[in-house]
Motif scaffolding. Structure first.
Motif, PDB file in Angstrom:
ATOM      1  N   UNK A  71     -24.578   2.556 -18.443  1.00  0.00           N
ATOM      2  CA  UNK A  71     -23.830   3.070 -17.172  1.00  0.00           C
ATOM      3  C   UNK A  71     -22.471   2.795 -17.222  1.00  0.00           C
ATOM      4  N   UNK A  72     -22.066   1.714 -17.911  1.00  0.00           N
ATOM      5  CA  UNK A  72     -20.609   1.325 -17.880  1.00  0.00           C
ATOM      6  C   UNK A  72     -19.669   2.323 -18.756  1.00  0.00           C
ATOM      7  N   UNK A  73     -20.240   3.061 -19.681  1.00  0.00           N
ATOM      8  CA  UNK A  73     -19.504   3.802 -20.325  1.00  0.00           C
ATOM      9  C   UNK A  73     -19.542   5.223 -19.860  1.00  0.00           C
ATOM     10  N   UNK A  74     -20.058   5.597 -18.620  1.00  0.00           N
ATOM     11  CA  UNK A  74     -20.104   6.743 -18.002  1.00  0.00           C
ATOM     12  C   UNK A  74     -20.150   8.025 -18.764  1.00  0.00           C
ATOM     13  N   UNK A  75     -21.425   7.961 -19.400  1.00  0.00           N
ATOM     14  CA  UNK A  75     -21.706   9.174 -20.330  1.00  0.00           C
ATOM     15  C   UNK A  75     -21.993  10.430 -19.242  1.00  0.00           C
ATOM     16  N   UNK A  76     -21.759  11.609 -19.663  1.00  0.00           N
ATOM     17  CA  UNK A  76     -21.588  12.747 -18.946  1.00  0.00           C
ATOM     18  C   UNK A  76     -21.712  14.014 -19.550  1.00  0.00           C
ATOM     19  N   UNK A  77     -22.050  15.085 -18.980  1.00  0.00           N
ATOM     20  CA  UNK A  77     -21.933  16.475 -19.619  1.00  0.00           C
ATOM     21  C   UNK A  77     -23.464  16.769 -20.137  1.00  0.00           C
ATOM     22  N   UNK A  78     -23.633  17.729 -20.902  1.00  0.00           N
ATOM     23  CA  UNK A  78     -24.780  17.926 -21.355  1.00  0.00           C
ATOM     24  C   UNK A  78     -25.069  17.097 -22.582  1.00  0.00           C
ATOM     25  N   UNK A  79     -26.547  16.746 -22.222  1.00  0.00           N
ATOM     26  CA  UNK A  79     -27.326  15.701 -22.903  1.00  0.00           C
ATOM     27  C   UNK A  79     -28.431  15.902 -23.713  1.00  0.00           C
ATOM     28  N   UNK A  80     -28.496  15.400 -24.810  1.00  0.00           N
ATOM     29  CA  UNK A  80     -29.443  15.687 -25.714  1.00  0.00           C
ATOM     30  C   UNK A  80     -30.429  14.407 -25.801  1.00  0.00           C
ATOM     31  N   UNK A  81     -31.806  14.101 -25.523  1.00  0.00           N
ATOM     32  CA  UNK A  81     -32.425  13.001 -25.834  1.00  0.00           C
ATOM     33  C   UNK A  81     -33.658  13.282 -26.901  1.00  0.00           C
ATOM     34  N   UNK A  82     -33.370  12.641 -27.857  1.00  0.00           N
ATOM     35  CA  UNK A  82     -34.398  12.793 -28.982  1.00  0.00           C
ATOM     36  C   UNK A  82     -35.702  11.678 -28.696  1.00  0.00           C
ATOM     37  N   UNK A  83     -36.594  11.989 -29.331  1.00  0.00           N
ATOM     38  CA  UNK A  83     -37.813  11.056 -29.024  1.00  0.00           C
ATOM     39  C   UNK A  83     -38.098  10.799 -27.768  1.00  0.00           C
ATOM     40  N   UNK A  84     -37.779  11.709 -26.722  1.00  0.00           N
ATOM     41  CA  UNK A  84     -37.923  11.280 -25.226  1.00  0.00           C
ATOM     42  C   UNK A  84     -39.042  10.881 -24.795  1.00  0.00           C
ATOM     43  N   UNK A  85     -40.350  10.971 -25.387  1.00  0.00           N
ATOM     44  CA  UNK A  85     -41.749  10.375 -25.052  1.00  0.00           C
ATOM     45  C   UNK A  85     -42.008  10.645 -23.650  1.00  0.00           C
ATOM     46  N   UNK A  86     -42.499   9.574 -22.859  1.00  0.00           N
ATOM     47  CA  UNK A  86     -42.825   9.497 -21.409  1.00  0.00           C
ATOM     48  C   UNK A  86     -41.898   9.477 -20.468  1.00  0.00           C
ATOM     49  N   UNK A  87     -40.448   9.348 -20.890  1.00  0.00           N
ATOM     50  CA  UNK A  87     -39.398   9.376 -20.194  1.00  0.00           C
ATOM     51  C   UNK A  87     -38.995   8.194 -19.564  1.00  0.00           C
ATOM     52  N   UNK A  88     -39.474   6.614 -20.174  1.00  0.00           N
ATOM     53  CA  UNK A  88     -38.983   5.639 -19.600  1.00  0.00           C
ATOM     54  C   UNK A  88     -37.468   5.825 -19.364  1.00  0.00           C
ATOM     55  N   UNK A  89     -36.721   6.331 -20.258  1.00  0.00           N
ATOM     56  CA  UNK A  89     -35.299   6.199 -20.184  1.00  0.00           C
ATOM     57  C   UNK A  89     -34.724   7.604 -19.493  1.00  0.00           C
ATOM     58  N   UNK A  90     -35.567   8.541 -19.716  1.00  0.00           N
ATOM     59  CA  UNK A  90     -34.929  10.167 -19.366  1.00  0.00           C
ATOM     60  C   UNK A  90     -34.439  10.117 -17.803  1.00  0.00           C
ATOM     61  N   UNK A  91     -35.037   9.561 -16.660  1.00  0.00           N
ATOM     62  CA  UNK A  91     -34.734   9.663 -15.687  1.00  0.00           C
ATOM     63  C   UNK A  91     -33.213   9.040 -15.472  1.00  0.00           C
ATOM     64  N   UNK A  92     -32.867   7.808 -16.008  1.00  0.00           N
ATOM     65  CA  UNK A  92     -31.664   7.301 -16.049  1.00  0.00           C
ATOM     66  C   UNK A  92     -30.705   8.251 -16.814  1.00  0.00           C
ATOM     67  N   UNK A  93     -30.894   8.918 -18.064  1.00  0.00           N
ATOM     68  CA  UNK A  93     -30.010   9.884 -18.419  1.00  0.00           C
ATOM     69  C   UNK A  93     -29.923  11.197 -17.546  1.00  0.00           C
ATOM     70  N   UNK A  94     -30.798  11.679 -16.917  1.00  0.00           N
ATOM     71  CA  UNK A  94     -30.757  12.859 -16.087  1.00  0.00           C
ATOM     72  C   UNK A  94     -29.825  12.496 -14.862  1.00  0.00           C
ATOM     73  N   UNK A  95     -29.661  11.498 -14.435  1.00  0.00           N
ATOM     74  CA  UNK A  95     -28.847  10.946 -13.402  1.00  0.00           C
ATOM     75  C   UNK A  95     -27.363  11.166 -13.754  1.00  0.00           C
TER      76      UNK A  95
END
Length: 245
Positions: A71-95
């Motif tokens: 979160x400290x890096x302030x990622x933004x824009x259009x994201x690609x999540x590879x090997x997303x699986x059950x989404x244990x991190x997807x919710x954070x990325x979507x924010x």
């Protein structure tokens, strides 16, 4: 998630493979199809993965360390999540994302991912070893994936990540540390690049599990044009944050 050779055999321990073939990579999809309903027990420290309050506190404290670093890096824009699986991190990325594309080889894993119903999420079921992007992204992220790559495919994977990124785009990953994985209750055997894991019902499956050094990953990323810095939490996780030249 990962696609590696699967053999359903009760009481079958110590299995190993001398090489990782395309057939093993394809057959492995069956492992994650079967594992999908119980995968999140590992992440949330439930059932056999609950090793007591103190162990759980350390786990979740270190999860927070990695999430805070992301979160400290302030990622933004259009994201690609590879090997997303059950989404244990997807919710954070979507924010953080304007749009999120999630790619995984297992429809069953994706069926447990809560973000796939969101209007700004595109879901792709595809083999990551043959999939190619159809657009460039501001951010590429992947979690608990590279340790499941055959060593000889690591360079090719990072080359693909580089091709996905816009100039100046950012990359993030998190994975297991070796010392932490060998303590897990579902690990019943390991030899070379192979690891035998146990399902909740007692059946066993063999997967590929490799652990790459921080500097090794940084150098491979640098060779394909990604400036990457890899770090570790005290016990459980290895993670990296970088950007494309």
């Amino acid at each position: 998630m990962l696609q590696i050779g699967y053999r359903k055999a009760k009481k079958r321990e110590g299995a190993s493979y001398e090489s990782v073939t395309d057939k093993l990579l394809q057959d492995q999809l069956n492992y994650y199809r079967e594992r999908a309903p119980e995968y999140d027990d590992w992440w949330y420290r439930r059932g056999t993965f609950n090793h007591g309050d103190e162990a759980s506190r350390i786990w979740f404290d270190e999860v927070s360390m990695v999430k805070d670093a992301f979160k400290a890096e302030h990622f933004q824009g259009d994201f690609l999540e590879l090997a997303a699986g059950t989404g244990t991190w997807s919710c954070l990325f979507l924010k953080e994302a304007r749009t999120l594309t999630v790619v995984d080889g297992s429809v069953e894993m994706l069926s447990h991912n809560p973000v796939v119903v969101e209007p700004n999420v595109r879901t792709i079921s595809a083999d990551l070893f043959s999939w190619s992007p159809d657009q460039l992204y501001d951010s590429v992220v992947f979690t608990f994936w590279i340790s499941h790559l055959p060593r000889e495919r690591l360079v090719g994977f990072f080359s693909m990540v580089s091709r996905c990124l816009k100039t100046g785009g950012e990359m993030f990953f998190v994975d297991d540390r070796a010392v932490a994985v060998t303590r897990e209750s579902h690990v019943v055997g390991a030899s070379g690049r192979a690891m035998v894991r146990k399902f909740n019902n007692g059946d066993h499956a063999t997967i590929v599990k490799n652990f790459f050094g921080d500097k090794e990953i940084e150098q491979i990323a640098a060779d394909v044009g990604i400036e990457l810095y890899v770090h570790c939490t005290p016990t459980y996780f290895q993670y990296g944050i970088g950007s494309a030249a």
